[in-house]
Scaffold this active site. Sequence first.
Site, short mmCIF file in Angstrom:
data_model
loop_
_atom_site.label_atom_id
_atom_site.label_comp_id
_atom_site.label_asym_id
_atom_site.label_seq_id
_atom_site.Cartn_x
_atom_site.Cartn_y
_atom_site.Cartn_z
N LYS A 35 0.84 -1.20 0.00
CA LYS A 35 0.00 0.00 0.00
C LYS A 35 0.88 1.25 0.00
CE LYS A 35 -0.39 0.07 5.05
NZ LYS A 35 -1.30 0.12 6.22
N ARG A 129 -10.96 0.15 14.38
CA ARG A 129 -10.95 0.95 13.15
C ARG A 129 -11.90 0.28 12.17
NH1 ARG A 129 -4.75 1.89 11.39
NH2 ARG A 129 -5.15 -0.25 10.75
N TYR A 251 16.27 29.78 9.97
CA TYR A 251 15.10 30.50 10.46
C TYR A 251 14.95 30.35 11.97
CZ TYR A 251 13.56 30.94 5.60
OH TYR A 251 13.47 31.25 4.27
N MET A 299 12.52 24.72 3.76
CA MET A 299 11.76 24.06 2.70
C MET A 299 12.67 23.30 1.74
SD MET A 299 9.21 25.70 -0.19
CE MET A 299 7.92 26.12 0.98
#
Length: 362
Positions: A35, A129, A251, A299
């Site tokens: 999957k 689930r 940052y 990023m």
Amino acid sequence: MTRSTTATTSIAALAHNLAVARTAAPGSRTWAVVKAEAYGHGLGAAMTGFAAADGLALLEFDGAARLREAGWRRPILMIEGAFEEDDVALAARLRLALVVHCEEQVGWLQAHRGEPVAAVLKVDTGLNRLGVPRERAGAIHSRLSAMPGVESVALMSHFATADVAGGAARAIADFDAATARLPGERSLANSAAVLTVPQAHRDWVRPGIILYGATPFADRSAASFGLRPAMSLTGRLIAVRDLAPGDSVGYGSSFTAPSRMRIGIVDCGYADGYPRVAPTGTPVAVAGVRTGTVGRVSMDMLAVDIDAIPSARLGSPVELWGAQVSVDEVAASAGTIGYELLCAIAPRVRRVVREDFIGPPA
């Protein structure tokens, strides 16, 4: 020249890890779980690497169609079953086995008038689930068995805590009690149970993460089970900086140099799938030497400490995870699991498939 950021998949490692799983459960057949595009490794590579599997398991119908088009002729299990009624006819056409976990799916099979479909009744044993209630398993099994559109009915469940010692015992007992008088093949074991819960090794086992060389356990490494990494994420240094004491990096200025030091800037960031939350000190290898990240992940890039790696320079290779730094180490540093990182590689990352292993054995 393009960015060097590359995710490499090893066919040899996939095949090796499948062999480890089969050796751990020698009396069972194996559904290799593919999957999420084979946990980020690519369905095509997985089909090749798992050529010895008895079947493949996934949830995406388009992926199942691709596997058939690529030549996979063995069983395919749809582990979340049909998402709508039309999926039953598609399953019949592609010869897919359908997990059945709710009344709506039972109804869709009842209405099916095409070629019969193999059904796998999923019984909930505590994960809460997907799965039918244990007390309803017998009645639903009988209904499915009587349907002209159902070829066969097998049984399965999925464990919530097989990665904890003794964590699967109650679920196994509940499953056995609920299905004791019901015919059909059984499948219980996920990756953790394949490796450590032999009483869950029924007709079929369903290894997932271990096939890709990562661990399902918080306290046991993949290497301790003889697994090999099936993916590496690599880049290169695109800049080298000399910091003075008190200089900050990135940052938020979250890292400040305590003394003079060299850092390298790597062409990989969170837009490539590297976790932004990875803190300073997250392991990485530069020019074959293990070191750590510094500052906040951006990023498109991240910074690494190369003060003790005098050979590091512009263009030096960087392994974000792979043979020297396991994906599980990076995940643990970032407060997540290896599964998430492997599945999160971004589309812009270059993909390479190689036949041999990634690095030497651990």
